[in-house]
Enzyme design. Structure first.
Site, PDB file in Angstrom:
ATOM      1  N   VAL A  31       0.824  -1.208   0.000  1.00 40.65           N
ATOM      2  CA  VAL A  31       0.000   0.000   0.000  1.00 40.65           C
ATOM      3  C   VAL A  31       0.865   1.269   0.000  1.00 40.65           C
ATOM      4  O   VAL A  31       0.690   2.152  -0.840  1.00 40.65           O
ATOM      5  CB  VAL A  31      -0.957  -0.007   1.219  1.00 40.65           C
ATOM      6  CG1 VAL A  31      -1.603   1.354   1.429  1.00 40.65           C
ATOM      7  CG2 VAL A  31      -2.034  -1.070   1.015  1.00 40.65           C
ATOM      8  N   THR A  85      -5.538  -0.524   7.299  1.00 45.75           N
ATOM      9  CA  THR A  85      -6.870  -0.984   7.703  1.00 45.75           C
ATOM     10  C   THR A  85      -6.878  -1.149   9.220  1.00 45.75           C
ATOM     11  O   THR A  85      -6.121  -1.970   9.757  1.00 45.75           O
ATOM     12  CB  THR A  85      -7.188  -2.328   7.032  1.00 45.75           C
ATOM     13  OG1 THR A  85      -7.080  -2.149   5.622  1.00 45.75           O
ATOM     14  CG2 THR A  85      -8.574  -2.819   7.389  1.00 45.75           C
ATOM     15  N   ASN A  88     -14.589  -5.334   2.708  1.00 46.91           N
ATOM     16  CA  ASN A  88     -13.812  -6.571   2.573  1.00 46.91           C
ATOM     17  C   ASN A  88     -14.615  -7.786   3.028  1.00 46.91           C
ATOM     18  O   ASN A  88     -14.595  -8.837   2.387  1.00 46.91           O
ATOM     19  CB  ASN A  88     -12.506  -6.474   3.371  1.00 46.91           C
ATOM     20  CG  ASN A  88     -11.392  -5.858   2.539  1.00 46.91           C
ATOM     21  OD1 ASN A  88     -11.633  -5.419   1.419  1.00 46.91           O
ATOM     22  ND2 ASN A  88     -10.192  -5.819   3.073  1.00 46.91           N
ATOM     23  N   PHE A  98     -16.470 -11.303  -8.212  1.00 45.38           N
ATOM     24  CA  PHE A  98     -16.345 -12.098  -6.977  1.00 45.38           C
ATOM     25  C   PHE A  98     -17.327 -13.266  -6.923  1.00 45.38           C
ATOM     26  O   PHE A  98     -17.713 -13.710  -5.856  1.00 45.38           O
ATOM     27  CB  PHE A  98     -16.458 -11.200  -5.731  1.00 45.38           C
ATOM     28  CG  PHE A  98     -15.194 -10.405  -5.509  1.00 45.38           C
ATOM     29  CD1 PHE A  98     -14.263 -10.821  -4.578  1.00 45.38           C
ATOM     30  CD2 PHE A  98     -14.914  -9.287  -6.268  1.00 45.38           C
ATOM     31  CE1 PHE A  98     -13.087 -10.122  -4.414  1.00 45.38           C
ATOM     32  CE2 PHE A  98     -13.739  -8.589  -6.115  1.00 45.38           C
ATOM     33  CZ  PHE A  98     -12.812  -9.015  -5.188  1.00 45.38           C
ATOM     34  N   LEU A  99     -17.712 -13.743  -8.117  1.00 43.35           N
ATOM     35  CA  LEU A  99     -18.553 -14.948  -8.180  1.00 43.35           C
ATOM     36  C   LEU A  99     -17.783 -16.074  -8.867  1.00 43.35           C
ATOM     37  O   LEU A  99     -18.383 -16.930  -9.515  1.00 43.35           O
ATOM     38  CB  LEU A  99     -19.859 -14.663  -8.924  1.00 43.35           C
ATOM     39  CG  LEU A  99     -20.909 -13.834  -8.181  1.00 43.35           C
ATOM     40  CD1 LEU A  99     -22.184 -13.704  -9.018  1.00 43.35           C
ATOM     41  CD2 LEU A  99     -21.250 -14.431  -6.817  1.00 43.35           C
ATOM     42  N   ALA A 131     -16.068 -19.321  -8.499  1.00 40.74           N
ATOM     43  CA  ALA A 131     -15.915 -20.392  -7.506  1.00 40.74           C
ATOM     44  C   ALA A 131     -14.513 -20.975  -7.589  1.00 40.74           C
ATOM     45  O   ALA A 131     -13.876 -20.959  -8.640  1.00 40.74           O
ATOM     46  CB  ALA A 131     -16.950 -21.473  -7.767  1.00 40.74           C
ATOM     47  N   CYS A 169      -5.401  -9.517   3.244  1.00 40.10           N
ATOM     48  CA  CYS A 169      -6.514  -8.664   3.684  1.00 40.10           C
ATOM     49  C   CYS A 169      -7.753  -9.432   4.127  1.00 40.10           C
ATOM     50  O   CYS A 169      -8.121  -9.366   5.293  1.00 40.10           O
ATOM     51  CB  CYS A 169      -6.868  -7.673   2.577  1.00 40.10           C
ATOM     52  SG  CYS A 169      -5.576  -6.466   2.301  1.00 40.10           S
ATOM     53  N   LYS A 188      -2.923 -15.062  -5.333  1.00 40.25           N
ATOM     54  CA  LYS A 188      -3.691 -14.813  -6.550  1.00 40.25           C
ATOM     55  C   LYS A 188      -2.699 -14.408  -7.640  1.00 40.25           C
ATOM     56  O   LYS A 188      -1.522 -14.132  -7.342  1.00 40.25           O
ATOM     57  CB  LYS A 188      -4.758 -13.752  -6.341  1.00 40.25           C
ATOM     58  CG  LYS A 188      -4.215 -12.364  -6.061  1.00 40.25           C
ATOM     59  CD  LYS A 188      -5.349 -11.373  -6.020  1.00 40.25           C
ATOM     60  CE  LYS A 188      -4.848  -9.961  -5.841  1.00 40.25           C
ATOM     61  NZ  LYS A 188      -5.882  -8.961  -5.881  1.00 40.25           N
ATOM     62  N   ARG A 219       0.936 -14.386   1.658  1.00 38.37           N
ATOM     63  CA  ARG A 219       0.304 -14.399   2.983  1.00 38.37           C
ATOM     64  C   ARG A 219      -1.066 -15.087   2.887  1.00 38.37           C
ATOM     65  O   ARG A 219      -1.871 -14.744   2.042  1.00 38.37           O
ATOM     66  CB  ARG A 219       0.158 -12.951   3.508  1.00 38.37           C
ATOM     67  CG  ARG A 219       1.509 -12.338   3.856  1.00 38.37           C
ATOM     68  CD  ARG A 219       1.386 -10.878   4.322  1.00 38.37           C
ATOM     69  NE  ARG A 219       1.266  -9.951   3.219  1.00 38.37           N
ATOM     70  CZ  ARG A 219       1.318  -8.622   3.366  1.00 38.37           C
ATOM     71  NH1 ARG A 219       1.461  -8.081   4.554  1.00 38.37           N
ATOM     72  NH2 ARG A 219       1.201  -7.829   2.314  1.00 38.37           N
TER      73      ARG A 219
HETATM   74  P1  NAD Z   1       3.202  -4.641   4.288  1.00 38.39           P
HETATM   75  O1  NAD Z   1       3.388  -5.597   5.402  1.00 38.39           O
HETATM   76  O2  NAD Z   1       3.442  -5.083   2.887  1.00 38.39           O
HETATM   77  O3  NAD Z   1       4.094  -3.344   4.526  1.00 38.39           O
HETATM   78  C1  NAD Z   1       4.172  -2.653   5.736  1.00 38.39           C
HETATM   79  C2  NAD Z   1       5.506  -1.910   5.777  1.00 38.39           C
HETATM   80  O4  NAD Z   1       5.520  -1.039   6.908  1.00 38.39           O
HETATM   81  C3  NAD Z   1       6.715  -2.817   5.917  1.00 38.39           C
HETATM   82  O5  NAD Z   1       7.649  -2.532   4.894  1.00 38.39           O
HETATM   83  C4  NAD Z   1       7.302  -2.463   7.297  1.00 38.39           C
HETATM   84  O6  NAD Z   1       8.691  -2.593   7.362  1.00 38.39           O
HETATM   85  C5  NAD Z   1       6.847  -1.020   7.434  1.00 38.39           C
HETATM   86  N1  NAD Z   1       6.806  -0.497   8.808  1.00 38.39           N
HETATM   87  C6  NAD Z   1       6.250  -1.060   9.911  1.00 38.39           C
HETATM   88  N2  NAD Z   1       6.367  -0.228  10.968  1.00 38.39           N
HETATM   89  C7  NAD Z   1       7.004   0.885  10.541  1.00 38.39           C
HETATM   90  C8  NAD Z   1       7.418   2.106  11.156  1.00 38.39           C
HETATM   91  N3  NAD Z   1       7.175   2.371  12.440  1.00 38.39           N
HETATM   92  N4  NAD Z   1       8.051   3.016  10.406  1.00 38.39           N
HETATM   93  C9  NAD Z   1       8.292   2.790   9.106  1.00 38.39           C
HETATM   94  N5  NAD Z   1       7.921   1.664   8.453  1.00 38.39           N
HETATM   95  C10 NAD Z   1       7.279   0.723   9.163  1.00 38.39           C
HETATM   96  O7  NAD Z   1       1.695  -4.114   4.439  1.00 38.39           O
HETATM   97  P2  NAD Z   1       0.658  -3.786   3.279  1.00 38.39           P
HETATM   98  O8  NAD Z   1       0.213  -5.024   2.612  1.00 38.39           O
HETATM   99  O9  NAD Z   1       1.156  -2.636   2.459  1.00 38.39           O
HETATM  100  O10 NAD Z   1      -0.581  -3.272   4.162  1.00 38.39           O
HETATM  101  C11 NAD Z   1      -0.523  -2.074   4.899  1.00 38.39           C
HETATM  102  C12 NAD Z   1      -1.902  -1.771   5.431  1.00 38.39           C
HETATM  103  O11 NAD Z   1      -2.804  -1.539   4.344  1.00 38.39           O
HETATM  104  C13 NAD Z   1      -2.516  -2.911   6.241  1.00 38.39           C
HETATM  105  O12 NAD Z   1      -3.304  -2.374   7.260  1.00 38.39           O
HETATM  106  C14 NAD Z   1      -3.401  -3.621   5.227  1.00 38.39           C
HETATM  107  O13 NAD Z   1      -4.478  -4.304   5.823  1.00 38.39           O
HETATM  108  C15 NAD Z   1      -3.910  -2.442   4.400  1.00 38.39           C
HETATM  109  N6  NAD Z   1      -4.275  -2.795   3.012  1.00 38.39           N
HETATM  110  C16 NAD Z   1      -3.502  -3.663   2.309  1.00 38.39           C
HETATM  111  C17 NAD Z   1      -3.852  -3.948   0.989  1.00 38.39           C
HETATM  112  C18 NAD Z   1      -3.034  -4.925   0.188  1.00 38.39           C
HETATM  113  O14 NAD Z   1      -3.496  -5.333  -0.887  1.00 38.39           O
HETATM  114  N7  NAD Z   1      -1.846  -5.327   0.630  1.00 38.39           N
HETATM  115  C19 NAD Z   1      -4.967  -3.337   0.399  1.00 38.39           C
HETATM  116  C20 NAD Z   1      -5.715  -2.441   1.153  1.00 38.39           C
HETATM  117  C21 NAD Z   1      -5.363  -2.166   2.465  1.00 38.39           C
END
Ligand code: NAD
Length: 422
Positions: A11, A121, A208, A249-250, A252, A260, A321, A328
């Protein structure tokens, strides 16, 4: 605007890169120094189609930079985005340790008025909590407002989704701060919904969980179709023609995975229990999703009359996917672990994922190509529907020529998931 992004994951990195692309001055901060060194050299630590080029262009034009030094990152930023992970705790709740640490880092370094935007999130009420942590630690003459701006991008389509998403949600208690965040998105033509912080936080979880329910629902319908001789693809098409339902999202298959849906559905369930509100629909979807993987494993084992010892199983696809390297909560992990523990010999191939650390004890042979992966296999398991498996009808011709059984976990080739095409 000068923007700082905390966290360069799926993100944070995409958000930072797109903000730079539309003209903002962006600094991305991460505690992972290896990631920062890689990013400074213009290389993305994640696989996301189209990201590398945007990353390099914006580093070169000077609008995007990376650091692991908090003081440098926060020095003169107008808006700080928190995009750190919120993984799942044992009890299903969201782990807010990274959020807490990010809030403390901001409080420690900020010497001027700033807007903090929570993109991660987070459970309802977390934005209030972040604002409290920061305000409690800074001097009273510094103004800090926290705005909720949850993210909806899909891995594998992240650039497209950020530029062309269905909506941008901005939850603010302080109108002027919400206006500043809205202005950041001026050049991105996506509808914006303004709301309060708690509603914004809930929109993310509710969305979600709704999609997870939709997936589990079609999977249960699919299981019944299989028993009754109905074609789930036609059923989904027919249902999807109803605009109230929609076709998305249908599909199967093996069910949802990734970083997430599994954690967000569990976090919503946890939050509802804590507040004595029933969330039985979401809990049923979680259970159905777990069962769906087990049903698939059972099918493979049943095919070999309950004994997969020394059976050579080729697993096509490891990522949760296609078009991502994210593993994860990927179904491949549960499937491989179960089959290996029952004595099967697994070879696996994924166009992007070259190994999975949690499978280190499983003696998986990671093949260099899909062709090598299926050589001498007793069964092929389609686990992730990467395009390359279907180019020039490759998979269909393999099972036809070699007469190998295919377990089509994504319902891509067969009506009945398990059959030898002939
Ligand atoms: P991620 O685990 O890929 O990345 C998180 C990053 O944050 C890591 O690189 C980590 O080293 C860094 N980090 C942690 N603590 C830190 C700090 N104090 N200072 C600086 N960097 C720090 O996570 P992600 O998949 O990008 O998801 C981030 C958030 O967004 C989550 O809450 C997730 O639920 C939400 N989200 C993810 C997606 C997705 O498709 N991955 C989509 C929508 C929302």
């Amino acid at each position: 605007m000068k923007i700082t992004i905390i966290g360069t994951g799926y993100v944070g990195l995409v958000t930072g890169t797109i903000f730079a692309e539309v003209g903002h001055d962006v600094t991305c901060l991460d505690i992972n120094e290896d990631k920062i060194i890689l990013l400074q050299s213009g290389k993305s630590p994640i696989y996301e189609p189209g990201l590398d080029m945007l990353l390099q262009n914006n580093i070169v034009n000077g609008r995007l930079c990376f650091t692991s030094q908090a003081d440098e990152a926060f020095a003169d930023s107008d808006v700080i985005f928190i995009a750190v992970g919120t993984p799942q705790e044992e009890d299903g709740s969201a782990n807010l340790n990274y959020i807490h640490k990010a809030a403390e880092d901001i409080a420690r370094h900020i010497k001027h008025n700033v807007i903090v935007v929570v993109k991660s999130t987070v459970p309802v009420g977390t934005n209030d909590y972040v604002e409290k942590i920061i305000r409690n630690h800074i001097s009273s003459d510094i103004e800090v407002h926290v705005v909720s701006n949850p993210e909806f991008l899909r891995e594998g389509h992240a650039i497209h989704d950020t530029m062309n998403g269905d909506r941008i949600i901005i939850g603010a208690e302080h109108k002027a701060s919400g206006d500043v965040v809205e202005a950041l998105y001026e050049k991105i033509n996506v509808p914006i919904l303004r709301t309060d912080r708690r509603s914004a936080e809930m929109i993310k979880y509710a969305s979600n969980a709704f999609l997870a329910v939709k997936i589990s629902y079609i999977n249960q319908i699919s299981n019944l179709c299989e028993k009754l001789g109905a074609d789930i693809a036609s059923v989904a098409d027919g249902m999807g023609m109803d605009k109230r339902i929609g076709r998305a999202f249908l599909n199967a298959g093996l069910g949802y995975g990734g970083s997430c849906f599994p954690k967000d559905t569990r976090a919503l369930s946890y939050l509802s229990k804590k507040n004595n509100v029933s969330m039985s629909i979401v809990e049923a979807a979680i259970e159905a999703n777990t069962t769906q993987r087990q049903l698939f494993i059972n099918k493979v084992v049943d095919h070999f009359n309950g004994n997969v010892t020394d059976k050579r199983v080729a697993v096509l696809g490891l990522a949760f996917k296609p078009n991502t390297d994210d593993v994860r909560e990927a179904p491949s992990i549960d499937i491989i672990t179960a089959l290996v523990s029952s004595g099967a010999k697994v070879s696996a191939y994924d166009p992007v994922v070259k190994n999975i650390q949690v499978l280190d004890d499983c003696n998986v042979v990671y093949a260099q190509s899909k062709e090598i992966c299926v050589e001498n296999a007793d069964a092929i398991l389609l686990v992730t529907e990467w395009d390359e498996f279907f180019e020039n009808e490759w998979l269909a011709s393999v099972i036809q020529n070699k007469q190998i059984v295919l377990f089509d976990g994504r319902n891509m080739l067969n009506k009945n998931k398990e059959e030898i095409l002939s």
